[in-house]
Scaffold this motif. Structure first.
Motif, PDB file in Angstrom:
ATOM      1  N   ASN A  58       0.851  -1.187   0.000  1.00 33.67           N
ATOM      2  CA  ASN A  58       0.000   0.000   0.000  1.00 33.67           C
ATOM      3  C   ASN A  58       0.887   1.238   0.000  1.00 33.67           C
ATOM      4  OD1 ASN A  58      -2.283  -1.538   0.033  1.00 33.67           O
ATOM      5  ND2 ASN A  58      -2.670  -1.300   2.208  1.00 33.67           N
ATOM      6  N   LEU A  59       0.690   2.099  -0.979  1.00 32.36           N
ATOM      7  CA  LEU A  59       1.487   3.324  -1.079  1.00 32.36           C
ATOM      8  C   LEU A  59       0.832   4.481  -0.348  1.00 32.36           C
ATOM      9  CD1 LEU A  59       2.647   3.191  -4.797  1.00 32.36           C
ATOM     10  CD2 LEU A  59       3.790   2.307  -2.759  1.00 32.36           C
ATOM     11  N   GLY A  60      -0.479   4.417  -0.163  1.00 36.94           N
ATOM     12  CA  GLY A  60      -1.163   5.471   0.565  1.00 36.94           C
ATOM     13  C   GLY A  60      -2.288   6.095  -0.230  1.00 36.94           C
ATOM     14  N   VAL A  61      -2.825   7.147   0.331  1.00 33.24           N
ATOM     15  CA  VAL A  61      -3.906   7.888  -0.308  1.00 33.24           C
ATOM     16  C   VAL A  61      -3.503   9.356  -0.310  1.00 33.24           C
ATOM     17  CG1 VAL A  61      -5.226   8.106   1.843  1.00 33.24           C
ATOM     18  CG2 VAL A  61      -6.407   8.274  -0.340  1.00 33.24           C
ATOM     19  N   THR A  62      -3.787  10.039  -1.404  1.00 30.51           N
ATOM     20  CA  THR A  62      -3.373  11.429  -1.552  1.00 30.51           C
ATOM     21  C   THR A  62      -4.453  12.194  -2.310  1.00 30.51           C
ATOM     22  OG1 THR A  62      -1.514  12.833  -2.245  1.00 30.51           O
ATOM     23  CG2 THR A  62      -2.129  11.047  -3.722  1.00 30.51           C
ATOM     24  N   PRO A  63      -4.505  13.500  -2.160  1.00 30.57           N
ATOM     25  CA  PRO A  63      -5.500  14.270  -2.928  1.00 30.57           C
ATOM     26  C   PRO A  63      -5.339  14.059  -4.426  1.00 30.57           C
ATOM     27  CG  PRO A  63      -4.594  15.624  -1.176  1.00 30.57           C
ATOM     28  CD  PRO A  63      -3.777  14.355  -1.209  1.00 30.57           C
ATOM     29  N   ASP A  64      -6.449  14.014  -5.120  1.00 31.29           N
ATOM     30  CA  ASP A  64      -6.488  13.819  -6.571  1.00 31.29           C
ATOM     31  C   ASP A  64      -6.456  15.190  -7.240  1.00 31.29           C
ATOM     32  OD1 ASP A  64      -6.998  13.236  -9.203  1.00 31.29           O
ATOM     33  OD2 ASP A  64      -8.850  12.127  -8.815  1.00 31.29           O
ATOM     34  N   ARG A  65      -5.350  15.508  -7.863  1.00 27.33           N
ATOM     35  CA  ARG A  65      -5.193  16.825  -8.490  1.00 27.33           C
ATOM     36  C   ARG A  65      -5.833  16.894  -9.874  1.00 27.33           C
ATOM     37  NH1 ARG A  65       0.065  18.789  -6.106  1.00 27.33           N
ATOM     38  NH2 ARG A  65      -0.536  18.985  -3.924  1.00 27.33           N
ATOM     39  N   THR A  66      -6.417  15.798 -10.342  1.00 25.09           N
ATOM     40  CA  THR A  66      -7.119  15.859 -11.628  1.00 25.09           C
ATOM     41  C   THR A  66      -8.510  16.453 -11.457  1.00 25.09           C
ATOM     42  OG1 THR A  66      -8.086  13.634 -11.475  1.00 25.09           O
ATOM     43  CG2 THR A  66      -5.878  13.820 -12.445  1.00 25.09           C
ATOM     44  N   GLN A  67      -8.929  16.647 -10.210  1.00 19.59           N
ATOM     45  CA  GLN A  67     -10.234  17.216  -9.895  1.00 19.59           C
ATOM     46  C   GLN A  67     -10.036  18.404  -8.958  1.00 19.59           C
ATOM     47  OE1 GLN A  67     -13.149  15.930 -11.025  1.00 19.59           O
ATOM     48  NE2 GLN A  67     -12.410  14.020 -11.889  1.00 19.59           N
ATOM     49  N   TYR A  74     -11.640  14.981  -3.591  1.00 16.08           N
ATOM     50  CA  TYR A  74     -11.229  13.865  -4.449  1.00 16.08           C
ATOM     51  C   TYR A  74      -9.883  13.309  -3.999  1.00 16.08           C
ATOM     52  CZ  TYR A  74     -14.831  15.945  -7.330  1.00 16.08           C
ATOM     53  OH  TYR A  74     -16.026  16.457  -7.779  1.00 16.08           O
ATOM     54  N   TRP A  75      -9.740  11.973  -4.104  1.00 19.52           N
ATOM     55  CA  TRP A  75      -8.572  11.267  -3.585  1.00 19.52           C
ATOM     56  C   TRP A  75      -8.181  10.124  -4.515  1.00 19.52           C
ATOM     57  CZ3 TRP A  75      -6.714  13.150   1.051  1.00 19.52           C
ATOM     58  CH2 TRP A  75      -7.563  14.038   1.721  1.00 19.52           C
ATOM     59  N   ILE A  76      -6.906   9.704  -4.446  1.00 24.32           N
ATOM     60  CA  ILE A  76      -6.427   8.518  -5.152  1.00 24.32           C
ATOM     61  C   ILE A  76      -5.678   7.639  -4.151  1.00 24.32           C
ATOM     62  CG2 ILE A  76      -4.854   7.609  -6.918  1.00 24.32           C
ATOM     63  CD1 ILE A  76      -5.395  10.023  -8.610  1.00 24.32           C
ATOM     64  N   CYS A  99      -4.662   1.501  -8.733  1.00 25.75           N
ATOM     65  CA  CYS A  99      -5.164   2.747  -8.150  1.00 25.75           C
ATOM     66  C   CYS A  99      -6.684   2.794  -8.128  1.00 25.75           C
ATOM     67  CB  CYS A  99      -4.644   3.944  -8.940  1.00 25.75           C
ATOM     68  SG  CYS A  99      -2.846   4.000  -9.068  1.00 25.75           S
ATOM     69  N   VAL A 100      -7.207   3.434  -7.091  1.00 27.43           N
ATOM     70  CA  VAL A 100      -8.649   3.627  -6.936  1.00 27.43           C
ATOM     71  C   VAL A 100      -8.893   5.115  -6.712  1.00 27.43           C
ATOM     72  CG1 VAL A 100     -10.686   3.064  -5.570  1.00 27.43           C
ATOM     73  CG2 VAL A 100      -8.928   1.324  -5.947  1.00 27.43           C
ATOM     74  N   LYS A 101      -9.789   5.682  -7.511  1.00 27.47           N
ATOM     75  CA  LYS A 101     -10.162   7.091  -7.342  1.00 27.47           C
ATOM     76  C   LYS A 101     -11.393   7.151  -6.445  1.00 27.47           C
ATOM     77  CE  LYS A 101      -9.493  10.041 -10.559  1.00 27.47           C
ATOM     78  NZ  LYS A 101      -9.111  10.910 -11.662  1.00 27.47           N
ATOM     79  N   LEU A 102     -11.326   7.988  -5.406  1.00 23.93           N
ATOM     80  CA  LEU A 102     -12.396   8.124  -4.419  1.00 23.93           C
ATOM     81  C   LEU A 102     -12.876   9.558  -4.383  1.00 23.93           C
ATOM     82  CD1 LEU A 102     -10.379   6.533  -1.499  1.00 23.93           C
ATOM     83  CD2 LEU A 102     -12.047   5.353  -2.909  1.00 23.93           C
ATOM     84  N   SER A 103     -14.075   9.749  -3.890  1.00 21.45           N
ATOM     85  CA  SER A 103     -14.527  11.110  -3.604  1.00 21.45           C
ATOM     86  C   SER A 103     -15.337  11.101  -2.317  1.00 21.45           C
ATOM     87  CB  SER A 103     -15.330  11.693  -4.761  1.00 21.45           C
ATOM     88  OG  SER A 103     -16.415  10.891  -5.092  1.00 21.45           O
ATOM     89  N   VAL A 104     -15.330  12.257  -1.666  1.00 23.79           N
ATOM     90  CA  VAL A 104     -16.130  12.461  -0.466  1.00 23.79           C
ATOM     91  C   VAL A 104     -17.138  13.545  -0.805  1.00 23.79           C
ATOM     92  CG1 VAL A 104     -16.136  13.141   1.956  1.00 23.79           C
ATOM     93  CG2 VAL A 104     -14.207  11.830   1.034  1.00 23.79           C
TER      94      VAL A 104
END
Length: 159
Positions: free
Chosen positions: A15-24, A32-34, A45-50
């Motif tokens: 697991n590398l972690g989760v970081t903000p998704d800068r494509t959104q 938005y997160w990846i 990779c999994v793209k998530l949103s809250v």
């Protein structure tokens, strides 16, 4: 890293972690997160949103999944941040199916931990500063699973 990858195609790896998704672009109602998991030269990779509803309840959900091949990766090279996540997305190898349970094929996430970033809290929302929690089951693709009550989902940090 607290978040766990899941689904039959993401059982192993680092697991590398989760970081903000800068494509959104995040705002107070949507962030938005990846999440990334690496096995050999493949990054899954999994793209998530809250999403925050009008009543202030925040829900996390899976938007999509993809994989990225990095032939130059070497053991120990595990740096992962928003810039690298953006590169993975723009140079992705292919889209991938989303796993909504442990026995589904594809990529998914479970055991997601989150906390409230109180460094930006102001007087009227101090009640939110101690929020933290865990989403033990799989994140799903529709409205998602409830994780918090907040006025601004940009203050929620997925860990």
């Amino acid at each position: 890293v607290a978040i766990e990858g899941g689904g039959t195609n993401m059982l192993d790896g680092q697991n590398l972690g989760v970081t903000p998704d800068r494509t959104q672009i995040s705002n107070e109602n949507q962030s938005y997160w990846i999440f990334a998991n690496r096995q050999s030269h493949w990054n899954r990779c999994v793209k998530l949103s809250v999403t925050r509803r009008e009543d202030g309840m925040a829900y996390v959900h899976v938007d999509s999944a993809f994989r990225y091949h990095n032939a130059s990766w070497v053991i120990g090279d595990d740096a992962f941040d928003a810039q690298l996540a953006h590169e993975m997305w723009t140079k992705r190898h292919s889209a991938y199916s989303v796993a909504l349970s442990a026995d589904n094929s594809g990529y998914g996430i479970h055991s997601l931990m989150w906390k409230f970033d109180d460094s930006t809290a102001i007087a009227f929302d101090r009640v939110e500063t101690s929020q933290a929690g865990i989403l033990p089951h799989y994140a799903i693709t529709n409205l998602g699973a409830f994780i918090a009550f907040t006025r601004d989902v940009r203050k929620l940090i997925l860990i």
